[in-house]
Design a protein around this motif. Structure first.
Motif, PDB file in Angstrom:
ATOM      1  N   SER A  70       0.850  -1.198   0.000  1.00  0.00           N
ATOM      2  CA  SER A  70       0.000   0.000   0.000  1.00  0.00           C
ATOM      3  C   SER A  70       0.884   1.246   0.000  1.00  0.00           C
ATOM      4  O   SER A  70       1.060   1.904   1.037  1.00  0.00           O
ATOM      5  CB  SER A  70      -0.919   0.004   1.222  1.00  0.00           C
ATOM      6  N   PHE A  71       1.433   1.581  -1.152  1.00  0.00           N
ATOM      7  CA  PHE A  71       2.290   2.759  -1.261  1.00  0.00           C
ATOM      8  C   PHE A  71       1.538   3.908  -1.930  1.00  0.00           C
ATOM      9  O   PHE A  71       2.027   4.538  -2.854  1.00  0.00           O
ATOM     10  CB  PHE A  71       3.567   2.425  -2.041  1.00  0.00           C
ATOM     11  N   THR A  72       0.325   4.156  -1.450  1.00  0.00           N
ATOM     12  CA  THR A  72      -0.460   5.274  -1.941  1.00  0.00           C
ATOM     13  C   THR A  72      -0.139   6.507  -1.103  1.00  0.00           C
ATOM     14  O   THR A  72       0.416   6.418  -0.002  1.00  0.00           O
ATOM     15  CB  THR A  72      -1.954   4.960  -1.859  1.00  0.00           C
ATOM     16  N   GLY A  73      -0.506   7.670  -1.643  1.00  0.00           N
ATOM     17  CA  GLY A  73      -0.251   8.906  -0.914  1.00  0.00           C
ATOM     18  C   GLY A  73      -0.950   8.942   0.426  1.00  0.00           C
ATOM     19  O   GLY A  73      -0.398   9.422   1.427  1.00  0.00           O
ATOM     20  N   GLU A  74      -2.179   8.406   0.489  1.00  0.00           N
ATOM     21  CA  GLU A  74      -2.932   8.398   1.741  1.00  0.00           C
ATOM     22  C   GLU A  74      -2.241   7.545   2.803  1.00  0.00           C
ATOM     23  O   GLU A  74      -2.109   7.958   3.965  1.00  0.00           O
ATOM     24  CB  GLU A  74      -4.342   7.874   1.480  1.00  0.00           C
ATOM     25  N   LYS A  75      -1.786   6.342   2.424  1.00  0.00           N
ATOM     26  CA  LYS A  75      -1.116   5.461   3.378  1.00  0.00           C
ATOM     27  C   LYS A  75       0.213   6.050   3.851  1.00  0.00           C
ATOM     28  O   LYS A  75       0.577   5.933   5.024  1.00  0.00           O
ATOM     29  CB  LYS A  75      -0.898   4.091   2.750  1.00  0.00           C
ATOM     30  N   LEU A  76       0.949   6.673   2.938  1.00  0.00           N
ATOM     31  CA  LEU A  76       2.232   7.254   3.312  1.00  0.00           C
ATOM     32  C   LEU A  76       2.048   8.420   4.276  1.00  0.00           C
ATOM     33  O   LEU A  76       2.836   8.598   5.204  1.00  0.00           O
ATOM     34  CB  LEU A  76       2.978   7.718   2.046  1.00  0.00           C
ATOM     35  N   ARG A  77       1.013   9.222   4.045  1.00  0.00           N
ATOM     36  CA  ARG A  77       0.723  10.321   4.978  1.00  0.00           C
ATOM     37  C   ARG A  77       0.251   9.780   6.322  1.00  0.00           C
ATOM     38  O   ARG A  77       0.588  10.323   7.378  1.00  0.00           O
ATOM     39  CB  ARG A  77      -0.331  11.251   4.371  1.00  0.00           C
ATOM     40  N   GLU A  78      -0.502   8.708   6.275  1.00  0.00           N
ATOM     41  CA  GLU A  78      -0.993   8.105   7.522  1.00  0.00           C
ATOM     42  C   GLU A  78       0.160   7.586   8.372  1.00  0.00           C
ATOM     43  O   GLU A  78       0.163   7.735   9.597  1.00  0.00           O
ATOM     44  CB  GLU A  78      -1.947   6.962   7.180  1.00  0.00           C
ATOM     45  N   LYS A  79       1.171   6.980   7.729  1.00  0.00           N
ATOM     46  CA  LYS A  79       2.330   6.448   8.451  1.00  0.00           C
ATOM     47  C   LYS A  79       3.437   7.484   8.629  1.00  0.00           C
ATOM     48  O   LYS A  79       4.452   7.190   9.267  1.00  0.00           O
ATOM     49  CB  LYS A  79       2.897   5.237   7.693  1.00  0.00           C
ATOM     50  N   ASN A  80       3.220   8.683   8.049  1.00  0.00           N
ATOM     51  CA  ASN A  80       4.243   9.736   8.097  1.00  0.00           C
ATOM     52  C   ASN A  80       5.579   9.221   7.564  1.00  0.00           C
ATOM     53  O   ASN A  80       6.640   9.400   8.172  1.00  0.00           O
ATOM     54  CB  ASN A  80       4.400  10.262   9.523  1.00  0.00           C
ATOM     55  N   LEU A 205       6.597   3.548  -4.584  1.00  0.00           N
ATOM     56  CA  LEU A 205       7.832   2.891  -4.149  1.00  0.00           C
ATOM     57  C   LEU A 205       8.988   3.224  -5.082  1.00  0.00           C
ATOM     58  O   LEU A 205      10.080   3.569  -4.624  1.00  0.00           O
ATOM     59  CB  LEU A 205       7.622   1.379  -4.077  1.00  0.00           C
ATOM     60  N   ASP A 206       8.772   3.103  -6.395  1.00  0.00           N
ATOM     61  CA  ASP A 206       9.861   3.361  -7.338  1.00  0.00           C
ATOM     62  C   ASP A 206      10.359   4.800  -7.237  1.00  0.00           C
ATOM     63  O   ASP A 206      11.579   5.049  -7.280  1.00  0.00           O
ATOM     64  CB  ASP A 206       9.405   3.062  -8.766  1.00  0.00           C
ATOM     65  N   SER A 207       9.441   5.747  -7.113  1.00  0.00           N
ATOM     66  CA  SER A 207       9.858   7.151  -7.004  1.00  0.00           C
ATOM     67  C   SER A 207      10.625   7.389  -5.701  1.00  0.00           C
ATOM     68  O   SER A 207      11.587   8.173  -5.679  1.00  0.00           O
ATOM     69  CB  SER A 207       8.651   8.078  -7.084  1.00  0.00           C
ATOM     70  N   PHE A 208      10.238   6.690  -4.625  1.00  0.00           N
ATOM     71  CA  PHE A 208      10.968   6.815  -3.358  1.00  0.00           C
ATOM     72  C   PHE A 208      12.392   6.282  -3.496  1.00  0.00           C
ATOM     73  O   PHE A 208      13.350   6.895  -3.013  1.00  0.00           O
ATOM     74  CB  PHE A 208      10.223   6.054  -2.259  1.00  0.00           C
ATOM     75  N   LEU A 209      12.531   5.122  -4.153  1.00  0.00           N
ATOM     76  CA  LEU A 209      13.855   4.531  -4.321  1.00  0.00           C
ATOM     77  C   LEU A 209      14.744   5.408  -5.201  1.00  0.00           C
ATOM     78  O   LEU A 209      15.937   5.589  -4.918  1.00  0.00           O
ATOM     79  CB  LEU A 209      13.729   3.132  -4.920  1.00  0.00           C
TER      80      LEU A 209
END
Length: 241
Positions: A70-80, A205-209
């Protein structure tokens, strides 16, 4: 890669280790080894006189998201969670035994300065800098492609929302007419209509890496450039004397 105790060992070229393959290997080892660490060795940087060793592990918050995919913008913001939170670097210390230290002392020349010492001042980092710049440019191209994916996604999402709003206004007008005629109103959503089907958000994920790898190349370029400037000032002082 090989496994020994709770460590993995991997060599890398110019610090290019931010890959999905390394993450998947981490996740596979995590199934059996809770405290798993990967030792990264970079021979290209070690040739410049620096022992390039790193000890890395995946952060717990990142592993949790990776398991759920779950590497969506919502999940990433939720997990900070941001791109700097994928790997955690663990301090590493390399030490020699007393016998090895004594042996190395015996091998040291008695002369205070030798030709080998002067050779350390040679500006031989140009090929290393060039390769880092080449890899950095490639990563910038990859990041641009990832950004285009998200631009395409948000354009489609905006178009879908406009279609939904137009359909809803039309349905509400139709329902007003039905109510005046004494008829039951129709539902304001139609699950069978394609405009109400959610558009899947691309994984980040790819953009993060890629962003993580870009930061790594920039740090390496900055470090080598700083060493080169120091050598230039030392050589200037030697020529003046």
């Amino acid at each position: 890669m090989q496994n020994k105790s709770n460590n993995m060992y991997q060599s890398t070229l110019f610090g290019s280790y931010q890959t999905v393959e390394l993450i998947e290997t981490f996740m596979n080892y995590q199934e059996n080894i809770r405290r798993c660490v990967c030792i990264i060795y970079d021979p290209s940087r070690s040739n410049l006189g620096v022992l390039a060793l790193k000890a890395l592990k995946l952060s717990d918050s990142f592993m949790e998201l990776y398991r759920s995919n779950s590497f969506t913008g919502e999940k990433l913001r939720e997990k900070n969670l941001s791109w700097v939170d994928i790997f955690e670097e663990i301090p590493i210390k390399v030490s020699n035994s007393a016998l090895i230290s004594a042996f190395m002392t015996e091998l040291e020349p008695e002369a205070p300065v030798s030709q080998c010492d002067y050779e350390r001042l040679q500006l031989s980092a140009n090929p290393y800098m060039e390769r880092n710049m080449e890899f950095l440019i490639e990563c910038m191209d990859d990041l641009s492609m990832e950004q285009q994916k998200f631009q395409f996604y948000y354009r489609n999402l905006s178009r879908q929302q406009a279609q939904q709003q137009a359909w809803l206004q039309k349905r509400r007008a139709e329902n007003n007419a039905r109510l005046k005629a004494g008829e039951e109103p129709l539902p304001e959503e139609d699950p069978l209509n394609s405009i109400f089907k959610p558009i899947p958000e691309p994984s980040r994920l790819d953009s993060f890496l890629v962003t993580n790898q870009i930061a790594n190349y920039c740090n390496q370029i900055n470090g080598v450039a700083g060493q080169s400037f120091s050598k230039l000032y030392l050589l200037k002082a030697l020529h003046e004397n």
